[in-house]
Design a protein around this motif. Structure first.
Motif, PDB file in Angstrom:
ATOM      1  N   LEU A   1      -6.282 -18.023 -51.184  1.00  0.00           N
ATOM      2  CA  LEU A   1      -5.822 -17.871 -49.809  1.00  0.00           C
ATOM      3  C   LEU A   1      -4.372 -18.316 -49.702  1.00  0.00           C
ATOM      4  N   ASP A   2      -3.683 -17.800 -48.704  1.00  0.00           N
ATOM      5  CA  ASP A   2      -2.324 -18.244 -48.407  1.00  0.00           C
ATOM      6  C   ASP A   2      -2.430 -19.401 -47.424  1.00  0.00           C
ATOM      7  N   ALA A   3      -2.115 -20.588 -47.884  1.00  0.00           N
ATOM      8  CA  ALA A   3      -2.181 -21.787 -47.041  1.00  0.00           C
ATOM      9  C   ALA A   3      -0.767 -22.242 -46.717  1.00  0.00           C
ATOM     10  N   GLY A   4      -0.150 -21.536 -45.798  1.00  0.00           N
ATOM     11  CA  GLY A   4       1.209 -21.889 -45.403  1.00  0.00           C
ATOM     12  C   GLY A   4       2.221 -21.625 -46.492  1.00  0.00           C
TER      13      GLY A   4
ATOM     14  N   TYR B   1      -7.724 -33.327 -46.420  1.00  0.00           N
ATOM     15  CA  TYR B   1      -7.036 -32.206 -47.071  1.00  0.00           C
ATOM     16  C   TYR B   1      -5.533 -32.388 -47.174  1.00  0.00           C
ATOM     17  N   ARG B   2      -5.051 -33.602 -46.938  1.00  0.00           N
ATOM     18  CA  ARG B   2      -3.602 -33.814 -46.979  1.00  0.00           C
ATOM     19  C   ARG B   2      -3.008 -33.570 -48.361  1.00  0.00           C
ATOM     20  N   GLU B   3      -3.833 -33.698 -49.412  1.00  0.00           N
ATOM     21  CA  GLU B   3      -3.360 -33.428 -50.767  1.00  0.00           C
ATOM     22  C   GLU B   3      -3.513 -31.952 -51.138  1.00  0.00           C
ATOM     23  N   LEU B   4      -4.326 -31.205 -50.376  1.00  0.00           N
ATOM     24  CA  LEU B   4      -4.611 -29.809 -50.714  1.00  0.00           C
ATOM     25  C   LEU B   4      -3.784 -28.811 -49.919  1.00  0.00           C
ATOM     26  N   LEU B   5      -3.435 -29.166 -48.706  1.00  0.00           N
ATOM     27  CA  LEU B   5      -2.740 -28.233 -47.816  1.00  0.00           C
ATOM     28  C   LEU B   5      -1.329 -28.724 -47.521  1.00  0.00           C
ATOM     29  N   HIS B   6      -0.437 -27.786 -47.346  1.00  0.00           N
ATOM     30  CA  HIS B   6       0.955 -28.105 -47.015  1.00  0.00           C
ATOM     31  C   HIS B   6       0.991 -28.876 -45.687  1.00  0.00           C
TER      32      HIS B   6
END
Length: 190
Positions: free
Chosen positions: A164-167, A29-34
């Protein structure tokens, strides 16, 4: 491939489940999440949450192993109303027969060896024995691999999305839904 298996996870498996979750999120998920979200994953908090789930539920957790090494896991249980509701908030008539696959992760280094398919099939079988007929899951819209996996199992986007709020960064998710009478193909074996 060494012997592959799926078994019910217990409280003693919380450390391995946490390791798999943190490792997989940080890789897949390094490309999807901050980066702050991924760096902020707290293994101690996750471990405590998994221990509580493994003891008290409501999700059932299955663990995939290869040669005795834990390589992935799946958590599923009765679908809560907010997870199963239509976009307009309407509760589906089959809520009591619906299971939520809340997490299905296989460490990327163990991917494409059938573990994901075995996990989903075992979760579907357990849910069917409890009277469920339909499954749902939420997948990040940008996660093409997970979407393809579930689609190969016969689950399709049902038109419901959430953000969703992801950071501080919006993460749009699609809900996929399908029968627990799975139609896994080689490509879906994950």
């Amino acid at each position: 491939m060494a012997d592959a298996d799926v078994r019910t996870a217990g409280p003693a498996d919380a450390d391995e489940i946490t390791r798999i979750q943190v490792s997989t999120w940080r890789t897949a998920y390094r490309e999807l999440l901050h980066p702050d979200v991924l760096d902020g994953l707290d293994p101690d908090t996750a471990r405590n949450a998994w221990r509580q789930t493994l003891v008290d539920g409501p999700a059932a957790v299955l663990l995939a192993t290869e040669g005795g090494v834990p390589v992935g896991f799946c958590a599923s249980g009765p679908a809560p109303e907010p997870e199963a509701a239509a976009a307009d908030g309407a509760i589906p008539d089959d809520l009591a027969d619906t299971v939520l696959v809340s997490t299905l992760l296989v460490e990327p280094r163990w991917g494409r060896r059938g573990h994901g398919g075995r996990l989903l099939a075992a979760a579907a079988q357990q849910a069917t024995l409890r009277g469920a007929a339909r499954g749902i899951t939420w997948v990040p819209e940008a996660d093409a691999a997970s979407t393809a996996f579930f689609r190969h199992a016969g689950w399709d986007p049902d038109g419901t999305v959430r953000t969703l709020d992801a950071g501080g960064i919006p993460l749009r998710e699609l809900r996929l839904s399908g029968s627990l009478d799975l139609h896994l193909t080689t490509a879906a074996a994950g």
